[in-house]
Design a protein around this motif. Sequence first.
Motif, PDB file in Angstrom:
ATOM      1  N   GLU A 551     -21.301   2.881  38.006  1.00  0.00           N
ATOM      2  CA  GLU A 551     -22.670   3.247  38.298  1.00  0.00           C
ATOM      3  C   GLU A 551     -22.747   4.751  38.555  1.00  0.00           C
ATOM      4  O   GLU A 551     -21.785   5.357  39.041  1.00  0.00           O
ATOM      5  CB  GLU A 551     -23.173   2.490  39.526  1.00  0.00           C
ATOM      6  CG  GLU A 551     -23.390   1.001  39.318  1.00  0.00           C
ATOM      7  CD  GLU A 551     -24.643   0.712  38.514  1.00  0.00           C
ATOM      8  OE1 GLU A 551     -25.442   1.651  38.316  1.00  0.00           O
ATOM      9  OE2 GLU A 551     -24.814  -0.446  38.085  1.00  0.00           O
ATOM     10  N   LYS A 552     -23.886   5.333  38.262  1.00  0.00           N
ATOM     11  CA  LYS A 552     -24.036   6.787  38.384  1.00  0.00           C
ATOM     12  C   LYS A 552     -23.685   7.267  39.787  1.00  0.00           C
ATOM     13  O   LYS A 552     -22.899   8.224  39.969  1.00  0.00           O
ATOM     14  CB  LYS A 552     -25.466   7.186  38.032  1.00  0.00           C
ATOM     15  CG  LYS A 552     -25.754   8.666  38.274  1.00  0.00           C
ATOM     16  CD  LYS A 552     -27.205   8.994  37.972  1.00  0.00           C
ATOM     17  CE  LYS A 552     -27.507  10.455  38.312  1.00  0.00           C
ATOM     18  NZ  LYS A 552     -28.929  10.799  38.056  1.00  0.00           N
ATOM     19  N   GLY A 553     -24.215   6.667  40.823  1.00  0.00           N
ATOM     20  CA  GLY A 553     -23.980   7.114  42.194  1.00  0.00           C
ATOM     21  C   GLY A 553     -22.506   7.049  42.572  1.00  0.00           C
ATOM     22  O   GLY A 553     -21.965   7.971  43.200  1.00  0.00           O
ATOM     23  N   ASP A 554     -21.840   5.956  42.181  1.00  0.00           N
ATOM     24  CA  ASP A 554     -20.423   5.810  42.489  1.00  0.00           C
ATOM     25  C   ASP A 554     -19.596   6.871  41.757  1.00  0.00           C
ATOM     26  O   ASP A 554     -18.642   7.421  42.309  1.00  0.00           O
ATOM     27  CB  ASP A 554     -19.941   4.413  42.108  1.00  0.00           C
ATOM     28  CG  ASP A 554     -20.605   3.332  42.941  1.00  0.00           C
ATOM     29  OD1 ASP A 554     -21.103   3.669  44.047  1.00  0.00           O
ATOM     30  OD2 ASP A 554     -20.627   2.174  42.482  1.00  0.00           O
ATOM     31  N   ALA A 555     -19.955   7.144  40.515  1.00  0.00           N
ATOM     32  CA  ALA A 555     -19.204   8.124  39.717  1.00  0.00           C
ATOM     33  C   ALA A 555     -19.325   9.525  40.309  1.00  0.00           C
ATOM     34  O   ALA A 555     -18.339  10.255  40.455  1.00  0.00           O
ATOM     35  CB  ALA A 555     -19.705   8.112  38.269  1.00  0.00           C
ATOM     36  N   VAL A 556     -20.537   9.922  40.663  1.00  0.00           N
ATOM     37  CA  VAL A 556     -20.749  11.256  41.234  1.00  0.00           C
ATOM     38  C   VAL A 556     -19.992  11.388  42.543  1.00  0.00           C
ATOM     39  O   VAL A 556     -19.341  12.411  42.803  1.00  0.00           O
ATOM     40  CB  VAL A 556     -22.254  11.520  41.437  1.00  0.00           C
ATOM     41  CG1 VAL A 556     -22.464  12.808  42.229  1.00  0.00           C
ATOM     42  CG2 VAL A 556     -22.956  11.622  40.085  1.00  0.00           C
ATOM     43  N   ALA A 557     -20.022  10.373  43.380  1.00  0.00           N
ATOM     44  CA  ALA A 557     -19.325  10.441  44.668  1.00  0.00           C
ATOM     45  C   ALA A 557     -17.818  10.564  44.475  1.00  0.00           C
ATOM     46  O   ALA A 557     -17.151  11.336  45.179  1.00  0.00           O
ATOM     47  CB  ALA A 557     -19.664   9.204  45.501  1.00  0.00           C
ATOM     48  N   ALA A 558     -17.266   9.819  43.535  1.00  0.00           N
ATOM     49  CA  ALA A 558     -15.818   9.863  43.303  1.00  0.00           C
ATOM     50  C   ALA A 558     -15.370  11.239  42.832  1.00  0.00           C
ATOM     51  O   ALA A 558     -14.327  11.759  43.253  1.00  0.00           O
ATOM     52  CB  ALA A 558     -15.428   8.793  42.281  1.00  0.00           C
ATOM     53  N   GLU A 560     -17.036  14.193  43.285  1.00  0.00           N
ATOM     54  CA  GLU A 560     -17.267  15.202  44.320  1.00  0.00           C
ATOM     55  C   GLU A 560     -16.260  15.083  45.456  1.00  0.00           C
ATOM     56  O   GLU A 560     -15.929  16.074  46.103  1.00  0.00           O
ATOM     57  CB  GLU A 560     -18.697  15.080  44.849  1.00  0.00           C
ATOM     58  CG  GLU A 560     -19.740  15.541  43.833  1.00  0.00           C
ATOM     59  CD  GLU A 560     -21.152  15.460  44.369  1.00  0.00           C
ATOM     60  OE1 GLU A 560     -21.369  14.773  45.400  1.00  0.00           O
ATOM     61  OE2 GLU A 560     -22.053  16.095  43.762  1.00  0.00           O
ATOM     62  N   ASP A 561     -15.754  13.881  45.702  1.00  0.00           N
ATOM     63  CA  ASP A 561     -14.710  13.718  46.718  1.00  0.00           C
ATOM     64  C   ASP A 561     -13.448  14.490  46.340  1.00  0.00           C
ATOM     65  O   ASP A 561     -12.678  14.894  47.219  1.00  0.00           O
ATOM     66  CB  ASP A 561     -14.371  12.238  46.898  1.00  0.00           C
ATOM     67  CG  ASP A 561     -15.457  11.487  47.672  1.00  0.00           C
ATOM     68  OD1 ASP A 561     -16.311  12.179  48.279  1.00  0.00           O
ATOM     69  OD2 ASP A 561     -15.448  10.251  47.658  1.00  0.00           O
ATOM     70  N   GLU A 562     -13.227  14.702  45.064  1.00  0.00           N
ATOM     71  CA  GLU A 562     -12.070  15.482  44.602  1.00  0.00           C
ATOM     72  C   GLU A 562     -12.375  16.974  44.514  1.00  0.00           C
ATOM     73  O   GLU A 562     -11.534  17.761  44.094  1.00  0.00           O
ATOM     74  CB  GLU A 562     -11.620  14.986  43.212  1.00  0.00           C
ATOM     75  CG  GLU A 562     -11.135  13.562  43.191  1.00  0.00           C
ATOM     76  CD  GLU A 562      -9.854  13.378  43.988  1.00  0.00           C
ATOM     77  OE1 GLU A 562      -9.100  14.356  44.127  1.00  0.00           O
ATOM     78  OE2 GLU A 562      -9.600  12.260  44.475  1.00  0.00           O
ATOM     79  N   GLY A 563     -13.580  17.372  44.928  1.00  0.00           N
ATOM     80  CA  GLY A 563     -13.943  18.789  44.905  1.00  0.00           C
ATOM     81  C   GLY A 563     -14.428  19.266  43.552  1.00  0.00           C
ATOM     82  O   GLY A 563     -14.568  20.478  43.349  1.00  0.00           O
ATOM     83  N   LEU A 564     -14.675  18.346  42.637  1.00  0.00           N
ATOM     84  CA  LEU A 564     -15.125  18.729  41.307  1.00  0.00           C
ATOM     85  C   LEU A 564     -16.643  18.872  41.284  1.00  0.00           C
ATOM     86  O   LEU A 564     -17.364  18.225  42.052  1.00  0.00           O
ATOM     87  CB  LEU A 564     -14.686  17.673  40.283  1.00  0.00           C
ATOM     88  CG  LEU A 564     -13.163  17.492  40.159  1.00  0.00           C
ATOM     89  CD1 LEU A 564     -12.837  16.238  39.366  1.00  0.00           C
ATOM     90  CD2 LEU A 564     -12.531  18.715  39.504  1.00  0.00           C
TER      91      LEU A 564
END
Length: 671
Positions: A551-558, A560-564
């Motif tokens: 899902e879009k929200g899950d993908a963005v969070a994953a 951004e958690d890596e600093g990307l």
Amino acid sequence: MTTVTTDPLVGRLVDGRYEVVSRIARGGMATVYLANDRRLDRRVAVKIMHPHLAEGTSGADFVARFRREARAAARLTHPGLVAVYDQGLDGDTSYLTMEYVAGSNLRRVLLTEGTLPLGQALDLLADMLDALAAAHRAGLVHRDVKPENVLIDTDGRVKLTDFGLARAVNEVTSTTTGTLLGTVAYLSPELISTGTCDARSDVYSLGVLAYEMLLGTVPHVGSAPIQVAFQHVNNDVPAPSQSAPWIPAEIDDLVCALTARDPADRPVDAGAALSLVRRARAGLSPADLGRRATPPAADGRVIATAGTASGSDGLVPTASLTALSAQDREAAGLTEPLSVGHLTPPTTRPGPAPRPRPVPARRRRGTRAVVWTLVVLAVLAAGGGGAAWWFTSGPGAFTTVPPDLTGVPQAEAESDLEAIELGHSVEGRYDDDVPAGEVVATVPAAGEAVRKDGDVRLVVSQGVRMLTVPGDLVGSTQVVATTALEGADIVVAEPRATADDAVPAGEVMAVSDGDGESLEAGAEIPHDTAVVLTVSSGPAPVVVPQVTGSEKGDAVAALEDEGLVVDVTEEHSEDVAAGRVISQDPGQGTDAHRTDPVTIVISLGPPLVEVPDTYGQNVRSAEKALKDAGFEVEVRHPQGISPLNIVYAQDPPGGDDETAPKGSTIVINVF
């Protein structure tokens, strides 16, 4: 500063940009003018090569040398080096523009002052070496260090100029044109004898310059350049204390090290020489630093400096050394023609044989012999008594150095020496263990013999040597910061690399000591403190995670958690449900760094297509039209089966730009 207003170039616009105001100086290769840069609205110095030098078969060499000056100097960035801004050709005129330095040069200072105080001479020498060290680190040698090329601006800052003779070290092999370049009074022996040079040749020239600042004359003088060149190759530079006995031994050692005839005995470059200067200065007392030698009285000697050989540059062409009369060559101690790489030892012309001294006639009278015998005996008797007095009670008698002079305050040691009528001198020395003001050692040592009218040298602790942390380290590159610290004699430890998303890789983020304590600019630290630079390694490395299908929200969070940094785009897809990730770039498992961008494509679901209007059509025609448009079809008979099979209703309705997702189901009612 004298200017010439009748020069035809004064008032001219060079290359449509530089308005010549006045002439500053004229040399063997070029004339330097003060000009206004109309484009940047600033004053500059414009160096214009003499037109006649570009003519003839050798003209190309002179033009190449002139342009090489710009390329060599433009590579250097240091506050102690005159900056080169531009190089160009205006018609047949080769020029380059440089930083304009308002002030004077060291030659004028020496002509005015005669000699300089020891402290001032060492400070100027340190500034010159610091600037020259930047050139040596860049692989360049100056090859023409002399007072005329040491500029001093109105604020007293030193700037080296005229790298016209400089050449990349890896290009310097030998003089191939038959001309020795440089001013003969400051040339190194190897440049004269073999035509080769490296950074140590510049060190030699600065050693000669140090001698001149201290004593008001260069060490080797003569009435012709050939005589001076011969002395450089065959004679050591004398210790300055031979002319001024008060000059400390540390300065003798320094000057002799810088001017060693064998390059292997000199510091390897200006940076190493700078360390020697600082070490020598640290051991001198304020009284010594304030003293200066009496300028030498005019004695008619001609110092072969600028203008003695070929024009105002003071260059020494080989031809000028070889084209001497036999009488001049013999007077200079040469029996063979002088060429690059060959200096013949002097030969001494035999003079007339010395006349034999007349032997006095013997005095044969016995009475006179008796008289002389009695006189000799009387003198011996008196001498023996005098000698006994001299070595037992007189000035020739010895005593011993007291044992309790070390570890006590200077005043107490001086008082103890005065009590036994011994003189004393004081030498300061840094010491990590003995507190400042206390005696570290004595010369002679405790218990050793010293004449009763002699002196004892007290070596007094100056405490721990403290060094000042340079400014502007944070925010500079690691290379610049390390160079600044080493230039201040500070030990630099291994840098500490730290990842940071905002600070570029290689930039200094913090300065601290070995214990992690932060060090501010201007802080005083012990000389044995190792300074640690915290240097950014840039954003930390990461591995791109898999987000395709999420899902879009899950993908963005994953991500951004890596600093990307996530860049989202959207598109329709018949295969991926709306709101889920269709694809990502870079893909799963790719090595990246924090703050790197990752693009994900989010599905908008199937594309929208126009719905055909099937009202009134036969059921078969309607089904075909809808399926051809990409829809599924559901046929209903709300009123029962009829032989007509005509569509009387449709959901969703068609026509009038009505659209629906491709692949969705269209319901038609038939009767």
